[in-house]
Motif scaffolding. Structure first.
Motif, PDB file in Angstrom:
ATOM      1  N   TYR A  13       0.804  -1.235   0.000  1.00 52.55           N
ATOM      2  CA  TYR A  13       0.000   0.000   0.000  1.00 52.55           C
ATOM      3  C   TYR A  13       0.836   1.285   0.000  1.00 52.55           C
ATOM      4  CZ  TYR A  13      -3.616   3.381   1.019  1.00 52.55           C
ATOM      5  OH  TYR A  13      -4.440   4.469   0.938  1.00 52.55           O
ATOM      6  N   GLU A  40      -9.892   9.412  12.530  1.00 57.36           N
ATOM      7  CA  GLU A  40      -9.929   9.028  11.113  1.00 57.36           C
ATOM      8  C   GLU A  40     -10.528   7.634  10.995  1.00 57.36           C
ATOM      9  OE1 GLU A  40      -6.327   8.977   8.674  1.00 57.36           O
ATOM     10  OE2 GLU A  40      -7.497   8.224   6.972  1.00 57.36           O
ATOM     11  N   GLY A  42     -11.034   4.387   8.689  1.00 58.90           N
ATOM     12  CA  GLY A  42     -10.319   3.784   7.559  1.00 58.90           C
ATOM     13  C   GLY A  42      -8.939   4.394   7.439  1.00 58.90           C
ATOM     14  N   ARG A  47      -1.205   7.145   6.498  1.00 61.36           N
ATOM     15  CA  ARG A  47      -0.716   8.119   5.507  1.00 61.36           C
ATOM     16  C   ARG A  47      -1.096   9.558   5.889  1.00 61.36           C
ATOM     17  NH1 ARG A  47      -2.596  10.616   1.000  1.00 61.36           N
ATOM     18  NH2 ARG A  47      -4.706   9.888   1.454  1.00 61.36           N
ATOM     19  N   ASP A  63      -9.520   1.146  11.781  1.00 58.26           N
ATOM     20  CA  ASP A  63      -9.472   0.449  10.489  1.00 58.26           C
ATOM     21  C   ASP A  63      -9.866  -1.012  10.665  1.00 58.26           C
ATOM     22  OD1 ASP A  63      -8.049   1.341   7.625  1.00 58.26           O
ATOM     23  OD2 ASP A  63      -8.226  -0.829   7.905  1.00 58.26           O
ATOM     24  N   ASP A  92     -14.827  -1.618  12.787  1.00 62.22           N
ATOM     25  CA  ASP A  92     -15.598  -1.432  11.562  1.00 62.22           C
ATOM     26  C   ASP A  92     -16.239  -0.041  11.602  1.00 62.22           C
ATOM     27  OD1 ASP A  92     -17.560  -1.509   9.532  1.00 62.22           O
ATOM     28  OD2 ASP A  92     -17.700  -3.684   9.728  1.00 62.22           O
ATOM     29  N   MET A  93     -16.074   0.732  10.563  1.00 64.55           N
ATOM     30  CA  MET A  93     -16.587   2.114  10.604  1.00 64.55           C
ATOM     31  C   MET A  93     -18.112   2.183  10.616  1.00 64.55           C
ATOM     32  SD  MET A  93     -15.861   3.850   6.927  1.00 64.55           S
ATOM     33  CE  MET A  93     -14.322   3.181   6.349  1.00 64.55           C
TER      34      MET A  93
END
Ligand SMILES: C[S@@+](CC[C@H](N)C(=O)[O-])C[C@H]1O[C@@H](n2cnc3c(N)ncnc32)[C@H](O)[C@@H]1O
Length: 262
Positions: A13, A40, A42, A47, A63, A92-93
């Motif tokens: 990734y 945030e 996910g 990054r 995530d 899990d979002m």
């Protein structure tokens, strides 16, 4: 939790997205402005999350992929300041409960589009609503569906190449994309190709589905879940969304009452 979609390509990734950096200053600016803790959804390998934490801001990253998180954890572990500012959560979002409220919640780089159904998208936004302070800010970045590509229904894309530093391999990527216009999903079959040390041709395949959403359905979805739209940008330079935009970036605020539209 079942093996997550991004587990398979987690190792590659960071190499793949190495040049995708132009969204970072945008999120850092909102994180500084919000004046509180940030979440945030996910967060992947960190990054965007890590540059925010480097500004001394407390940030939680959630995530579904343990492998993506493992890479983020390694980065955080190596730095004292990051260890102080970052919390990483496997979850899990669309169904999380962190027992904490945030001033800013963002979903960068199209992660929200991993939620394929309206039910899952609403479940996620309901969780966001519960975790935002009153008047807190939500940012969701989606790609802007291109009508010319949708009309072709099947598209072959050359995604270029990248260098896998860990193994010293030049990897090229091709993909075939199919749109399901009824379900509003995109199916991608991606092929990674490289030559091993003995010159043998090697291949690996990765397939996934994501949803695509249009501007006004996204606005209605956000409004239904109790958010007021402040801005819809077409790029991270804050230019307004238009026909040629590659992104749809929704900046929204939590309203006092949920579900303006029933
Ligand atoms: C395209 S990557 C983006 C990663 C990171 N936000 C970035 O900007 O580089 C999408 C990420 O969303 C995560 N994801 C997908 N579905 C999820 C879900 N239902 N709950 C939590 N994370 C999810 C994936 O595991 C992956 O790390």
């Amino acid at each position: 939790m079942a093996k997550a979609l991004f587990d398979r390509i987690a190792r590659l990734y960071d190499y793949e997205v190495k040049d995708f950096v132009h969204d970072i200053p945008f999120y850092v600016e909102y994180a500084k402005e919000c004046g509180g803790d940030v979440l945030e959804l996910g967060c992947g390998t960190g990054r965007v999350l890590i540059p925010i934490a480097n500004e001394g801001i407390k940030i939680t990253g959630l995530d579904a992929s343990e492998r993506m998180l493992a890479i983020a954890r390694k980065k955080v572990k190596s730095d004292k300041e990051l260890r102080k500012n970052v919390t990483l959560v496997h979850g899990d979002m669309k169904s999380f409960k962190l027992n904490k409220k945030f001033s800013l919640i963002y979903v960068a780089f199209r992660s929200f589009q991993c939620l394929l159904t309206k039910k899952d998208q609403i479940a996620c936004l309901e969780c966001v609503f519960e975790h935002l302070v009153e008047g807190g800010c939500l940012i969701v970045d989606l790609f802007a569906p291109r009508h010319d590509l949708l009309a072709q229904s099947r598209v072959t894309l050359d995604l270029g190449s990248f260098y896998d530093m860990e193994n010293g391999l030049h990897i090229t990527r091709r993909s075939e994309v199919q749109y399901d216009l009824a379900k509003q999903t995109l199916h991608e079959d991606r092929v990674y190709e490289w030559k091993d040390g003995s010159g043998n041709a090697c291949r690996e395949f990765w397939s996934y589905d994501i949803a695509y959403l249009f501007r006004y359905e996204s606005e209605l979805l956000l409004e239904k879940c109790g958010f007021r739209i402040d801005n819809v940008y077409g790029d991270f330079d804050k230019s307004p969304y238009n026909y040629y935009s590659g992104e749809q970036i929704f900046v929204a605020r939590k309203c006092q009452h949920r579900r303006i539209i029933q």
